[in-house]
Design a protein around this motif. Structure first.
Motif, PDB file in Angstrom:
ATOM      1  N   LEU A  74       0.793  -1.175   0.013  1.00 39.82           N
ATOM      2  CA  LEU A  74       0.130   0.167  -0.108  1.00 39.82           C
ATOM      3  C   LEU A  74       0.823   1.319   0.041  1.00 39.82           C
ATOM      4  CD1 LEU A  74      -2.737   1.499   0.386  1.00 39.82           C
ATOM      5  CD2 LEU A  74      -2.250   1.123   2.893  1.00 39.82           C
ATOM      6  N   ALA A  75       0.485   2.245  -0.733  1.00 43.90           N
ATOM      7  CA  ALA A  75       1.291   3.425  -1.090  1.00 43.90           C
ATOM      8  C   ALA A  75       0.379   4.490  -0.871  1.00 43.90           C
ATOM      9  CB  ALA A  75       2.078   3.413  -2.172  1.00 43.90           C
ATOM     10  N   ILE A  76       0.360   5.529  -0.002  1.00 44.60           N
ATOM     11  CA  ILE A  76      -0.670   6.576   0.092  1.00 44.60           C
ATOM     12  C   ILE A  76       0.080   7.809  -0.691  1.00 44.60           C
ATOM     13  CG2 ILE A  76      -2.110   8.136   1.573  1.00 44.60           C
ATOM     14  CD1 ILE A  76      -2.777   5.255   1.894  1.00 44.60           C
ATOM     15  N   GLY A 130      -2.618   7.032 -13.537  1.00 45.20           N
ATOM     16  CA  GLY A 130      -2.502   6.323 -12.461  1.00 45.20           C
ATOM     17  C   GLY A 130      -1.707   4.810 -12.688  1.00 45.20           C
ATOM     18  N   LEU A 131      -0.832   4.702 -13.416  1.00 44.26           N
ATOM     19  CA  LEU A 131      -0.144   3.670 -13.765  1.00 44.26           C
ATOM     20  C   LEU A 131       1.429   4.031 -14.264  1.00 44.26           C
ATOM     21  CD1 LEU A 131       0.562   0.474 -13.639  1.00 44.26           C
ATOM     22  CD2 LEU A 131      -0.412   0.571 -16.147  1.00 44.26           C
ATOM     23  N   MET A 147       3.653   1.318  -9.980  1.00 46.62           N
ATOM     24  CA  MET A 147       3.002   1.943  -9.020  1.00 46.62           C
ATOM     25  C   MET A 147       1.544   2.464  -9.852  1.00 46.62           C
ATOM     26  SD  MET A 147       4.837   3.068  -6.622  1.00 46.62           S
ATOM     27  CE  MET A 147       3.966   3.886  -5.836  1.00 46.62           C
ATOM     28  N   LYS A 148       0.236   1.701  -8.997  1.00 46.52           N
ATOM     29  CA  LYS A 148      -0.909   1.442  -9.535  1.00 46.52           C
ATOM     30  C   LYS A 148      -2.031   2.039  -8.808  1.00 46.52           C
ATOM     31  CE  LYS A 148      -3.620  -2.279 -11.608  1.00 46.52           C
ATOM     32  NZ  LYS A 148      -3.751  -3.389 -11.764  1.00 46.52           N
ATOM     33  N   ARG A 149      -2.715   3.215  -9.291  1.00 42.72           N
ATOM     34  CA  ARG A 149      -3.517   4.088  -8.384  1.00 42.72           C
ATOM     35  C   ARG A 149      -4.900   3.032  -8.212  1.00 42.72           C
ATOM     36  NH1 ARG A 149      -4.325   9.392 -10.841  1.00 42.72           N
ATOM     37  NH2 ARG A 149      -5.697   8.338 -12.007  1.00 42.72           N
ATOM     38  N   THR A 150      -5.378   2.727  -7.064  1.00 40.75           N
ATOM     39  CA  THR A 150      -6.458   1.925  -6.739  1.00 40.75           C
ATOM     40  C   THR A 150      -7.638   2.967  -6.432  1.00 40.75           C
ATOM     41  OG1 THR A 150      -5.826   1.469  -4.509  1.00 40.75           O
ATOM     42  CG2 THR A 150      -5.195   0.021  -6.402  1.00 40.75           C
ATOM     43  N   ASP A 151      -7.489   4.017  -5.877  1.00 34.50           N
ATOM     44  CA  ASP A 151      -8.475   4.715  -5.306  1.00 34.50           C
ATOM     45  C   ASP A 151      -8.275   6.387  -5.281  1.00 34.50           C
ATOM     46  OD1 ASP A 151     -10.822   5.437  -4.050  1.00 34.50           O
ATOM     47  OD2 ASP A 151     -10.440   4.491  -2.137  1.00 34.50           O
ATOM     48  N   SER A 152      -8.796   7.106  -6.087  1.00 35.84           N
ATOM     49  CA  SER A 152      -8.797   8.600  -6.105  1.00 35.84           C
ATOM     50  C   SER A 152      -9.525   9.128  -5.014  1.00 35.84           C
ATOM     51  CB  SER A 152      -9.074   9.059  -7.491  1.00 35.84           C
ATOM     52  OG  SER A 152      -8.539   8.230  -8.494  1.00 35.84           O
ATOM     53  N   ARG A 157      -5.066   6.403  -2.944  1.00 42.01           N
ATOM     54  CA  ARG A 157      -4.396   5.259  -2.723  1.00 42.01           C
ATOM     55  C   ARG A 157      -3.699   4.331  -3.777  1.00 42.01           C
ATOM     56  NH1 ARG A 157      -6.644   3.596   2.568  1.00 42.01           N
ATOM     57  NH2 ARG A 157      -6.232   1.504   2.268  1.00 42.01           N
ATOM     58  N   TRP A 158      -2.558   4.104  -3.834  1.00 41.19           N
ATOM     59  CA  TRP A 158      -1.968   3.287  -4.705  1.00 41.19           C
ATOM     60  C   TRP A 158      -1.426   1.884  -4.381  1.00 41.19           C
ATOM     61  CZ3 TRP A 158       0.254   5.937  -9.490  1.00 41.19           C
ATOM     62  CH2 TRP A 158      -0.326   7.098  -9.659  1.00 41.19           C
TER      63      TRP A 158
END
Ligand code: MN
Length: 200
Positions: A74-76, A130-131, A147-152, A157-158
């Motif tokens: 998880l990466a914020i 986001g990628l 690095m993949k964005r999962t939530d804007s 959240r990435w």
């Protein structure tokens, strides 16, 4: 967005009369840099920062990056930081934003794996999309990461995902076995103690 606008959030959170963190404003040439700062704040985490578009685009990674192929962390996303932050190691005083000890845990340059060239525009577009896929050439970490964005939203959240390549090795646990600064060789405790002496 200009670089000045990008750093508005960074500057708005800090009192530069109190913290030793850089105000920022420099520019530089050459391969884009990355840094991972170990930050012993309210909770220990690792701040991954990639030089994109004249600033250090940043994520707080609670567990740090893995070296195991396919491992996700998880990466914020946090506020963009100035380029000279990459060299910052020290103590952010009590009561200031991010209070605690900061160490340069790993540093080096990186390449964009998704474009033929390391043009800044490709990276800025990838960030907006986001990628990202980047090759980190650090002292502790070397290899490809997605690095993949999962939530804007307010707090993006990435996931930081280790790609399967020659830099992948699930047996390595660099956050445990190589805990100290690549810049000064110091531990978090030594950095804190040194700062305490300076301010006496
Ligand atoms: Mn942090």
């Amino acid at each position: 967005m200009t670089r000045k606008d990008k750093l508005e959030r960074y500057r708005g959170k800090r009192d530069f009369g109190k913290t030793g963190e850089p105000r920022g404003g420099g520019s530089r040439q050459g391969a884009p840099r990355f840094v991972i700062q170990k930050h012993d704040a309210s909770s220990l985490h690792y701040d991954l920062r990639l030089e994109i578009g004249g600033v250090l685009v940043s994520w707080a990674v609670p567990k740090g990056l893995s070296t195991g192929a396919g491992d996700k962390r998880l990466a914020i996303r946090t506020e963009d930081h100035p380029l000279d932050y990459a060299d910052f190691e020290g103590v952010i005083p009590e009561g200031e934003y991010g209070a605690g000890t900061v160490m340069v845990w790993d540093a080096g340059t990186f390449r964009n794996l998704l474009a033929g060239k390391d043009d800044g525009q490709g990276l800025e577009q990838a960030l907006a999309d986001g990628l990202l896929e980047v090759w980190l050439e650090g002292e502790k970490l070397r290899g490809g990461y997605a690095m993949k964005r999962t939530d804007s939203g307010d707090e993006e959240r990435w996931l930081a995902i280790k790609l399967d390549d020659e830099g992948a090795d699930a047996r390595r646990l660099p956050t445990s076995t190589e805990p100290d600064s690549v810049r000064t060789g110091r531990s978090l405790e030594e950095i804190a103690a040194d700062e305490g002496r300076e301010s006496d």
